[in-house]
Design a protein around this motif. Structure first.
Motif, mmCIF file in Angstrom:
data_model
loop_
_atom_site.group_PDB
_atom_site.id
_atom_site.type_symbol
_atom_site.label_atom_id
_atom_site.label_comp_id
_atom_site.label_asym_id
_atom_site.label_seq_id
_atom_site.Cartn_x
_atom_site.Cartn_y
_atom_site.Cartn_z
ATOM 1 N N ASP A 1 0.833 -1.211 0.000
ATOM 2 C CA ASP A 1 0.000 0.000 0.000
ATOM 3 C C ASP A 1 0.862 1.253 0.000
ATOM 4 O OD1 ASP A 1 -2.590 -0.950 -0.161
ATOM 5 O OD2 ASP A 1 -2.788 -1.239 1.994
ATOM 6 N N GLY B 1 0.742 2.688 -3.527
ATOM 7 C CA GLY B 1 -0.286 3.697 -3.334
ATOM 8 C C GLY B 1 0.262 5.101 -3.279
ATOM 9 N N TRP C 1 -3.428 -8.638 -3.025
ATOM 10 C CA TRP C 1 -3.353 -7.168 -2.944
ATOM 11 C C TRP C 1 -4.016 -6.534 -4.169
ATOM 12 C CZ3 TRP C 1 -1.552 -3.172 -5.883
ATOM 13 C CH2 TRP C 1 -1.511 -1.918 -5.266
ATOM 14 N N ARG D 1 -7.250 -3.807 -4.327
ATOM 15 C CA ARG D 1 -7.036 -2.432 -4.783
ATOM 16 C C ARG D 1 -7.462 -2.235 -6.238
ATOM 17 N NH1 ARG D 1 -7.253 -1.818 -0.191
ATOM 18 N NH2 ARG D 1 -5.564 -1.329 1.264
ATOM 19 N N ARG E 1 -8.154 1.273 -7.704
ATOM 20 C CA ARG E 1 -7.062 2.191 -8.038
ATOM 21 C C ARG E 1 -6.643 2.081 -9.509
ATOM 22 N NH1 ARG E 1 -2.790 1.742 -2.978
ATOM 23 N NH2 ARG E 1 -4.253 2.312 -1.296
#
Length: 471
Positions: A285, A289, A314, A318, A321
């Protein structure tokens, strides 16, 4: 791993460092940081910082207090971020790490795509930009009230442009509730009221559109003693006459419309149950991120330790995104050429050039303005990975490998996480989820003991135990 910062000023001022929010509450320090963030990589004089903090009523010790606040900020943020540079201070930050600058960049990109052929792309960019807002900036900072007003005006202009484009795309029904809220928020903005009238008219609500005009006229006369402007009066007359020009132009024939952009979704399904790896998920992250474009993320470790499982888990968590797609390739024994061909076809490239260099250039062009996740599973060398790195700052790459891929770290600034076997607690939880209910605690303990914390060995052992129990 490099420290990754994210500065959020489009709402309450927040600083995120390596995925964790830093505690910051001292008012003067927040004002100074906000002033520096509005002018990144530029020197802010001490006089301007004093004015921002005290708004014309500075004490004699103001300069010394500013220096103390900067010293505290440096301790909180780390050395090297805020530099002393005559006649004041300078904050070193990548533009992509500041949400206000990301907002402006996205709005600028949208303006360049607002023509008829790319309105959909423009709307997506504007919605991404508007989603960065979390509230009113600098609500309690008098010294930055003009900056806050300027930023709020930019948001309203972006929202008006977005709604206008959506009306032209035929979404008049969907935008009416948002326009009603915007009229209540900014009742003097005639452009918003005109958009509401047009959306109502196109939605078959002619009476509502005329009522909106009458309410607007009455409000303006009562509040400021003025009639609506010429554009709003002209729209009112057109609605009264039911002018055909008000209706949305007919859509172009399918042959004339640009092909819809393909959104690839190539991730394999998640392996469940999934336990442990909390620290690794936090690291993913923090790095992937980050607002600035990081290098690839390499998950390295022995066979069966769960590199692919972690990467896929993961990625599924996500998905939001990466609205432009997720590309996946099993790199075991495969050169980059065939994978590049598959990726280009998945991204909608109609014709693939024969020359490898042209293919690579096309791939980078296809990903330049997209937010795509690329997962390269089981890479054996950096040479396999390098031709498959996308070109856009919004793209992210995860590589799994039994090798440490030192060359990729050296050449591309890749980040690495070395995966080890599961700790006893996590291995026991996984074993219990796999066989505990059916075979009991002794089978769980035996399974953990024989697997050594290797998730694949543990899952295989669980499958064999269940097969024997069922025989």
């Amino acid at each position: 791993m490099d420290t990754a910062f994210e500065f959020r000023v489009l709402g309450p001022l927040t600083v995120v460092k390596d995925g964790a929010e830093l505690p910051m509450s001292a008012h003067r320090e927040l004002v100074i940081l906000a002033s520096l963030l509005l002018n990144p990589n530029r020197v802010m004089s001490v006089e301007r910082l004093v004015e921002a903090v005290w708004a014309g009523s500075a004490p004699r010790s103001a300069w010394r207090q500013v220096a103390i606040c900067v010293s505290r900020l440096r301790r909180t943020l780390g050395a090297g971020l805020i530099e002393t540079s005559s006649p004041g201070y300078l904050l070193r930050a990548a533009p992509a790490s500041i949400d206000w600058l990301r907002f402006r960049d996205l709005v600028g990109q949208a303006r360049g795509r607002a023509d008829a052929a790319a309105r959909e792309d423009a709307v997506l960019l504007l919605r991404d930009a508007l989603a960065l807002w979390r509230g009113q900036p600098f609500e309690d900072i008098r010294g930055l009230r003009y900056d806050a007003a300027r930023m709020a005006e930019s948001r309203l202009e972006a929202l008006e442009t977005c709604l206008e484009l959506e009306i032209e795309l035929g979404r008049h029904h969907q935008v009416i509730p948002e326009l009603l809220a915007l009229v209540a928020e900014s009742p003097f903005r005639e452009r918003v009221r005109a958009q509401l009238m047009l959306a109502q008219y196109r939605a078959g609500r002619r009476a509502d559109a005329l009522r909106t005009y009458q309410e607007t006229r009455r409000y303006l006369l009562e509040q400021i003693g003025l009639e609506p402007g010429p554009a709003l009066r002209r729209l009112h007359e057109q609605i009264l006459r039911d002018e055909s020009a008000l209706m949305r132009p007919p859509a172009a024939p399918a042959s004339a419309r640009p092909a819809a952009r393909v959104v690839p979704c190539q991730l394999p399904p998640r392996v469940l149950p999934f336990v442990g790896r909390e620290a690794e998920l936090v690291a993913l992250d923090a790095i992937l991120g980050s607002a600035r474009a990081p290098g690839p993320m390499v998950l390295s470790g022995p066979a069966g330790v769960g590199k692919t499982t972690l990467a896929v888990h993961w990625a599924h968590r996500r998905l939001d995104r990466f609205p432009d797609g997720q590309l996946y390739a099993d790199m075991g024994g495969t050169g980059p050429g065939p994978v590049l061909d598959r990726f280009l076809r998945a991204l909608g490239a109609p014709d693939l050039p024969a020359d490898p260099a042209e293919k690579l250039a096309l791939y980078r062009s296809c990903t330049a303005r997209r937010r795509v996740l690329v997962v390269l599973d089981g890479a054996e060398s950096a040479d396999q990975v390098l031709p498959l790195l996308p070109g856009g700052p919004g793209c992210r790459v995860i590589v799994t490998s039994a090798d440490a891929l030192d060359d990729l770290v050296a050449r591309q600034g890749a980040h690495r996480a070395f995966l080890r076997p599961l700790a006893d607690e996590a291995a026991t939880r996984l074993a219990d989820l796999l066989v505990g209910a059916a075979l009991g605690p002794q089978a769980v303990a035996d399974l953990v003991g024989t697997s050594g914390g290797n998730p694949l060995s543990l899952r295989l052992g669980a499958a064999r135990l269940r097969s024997r129990a069922a025989a």
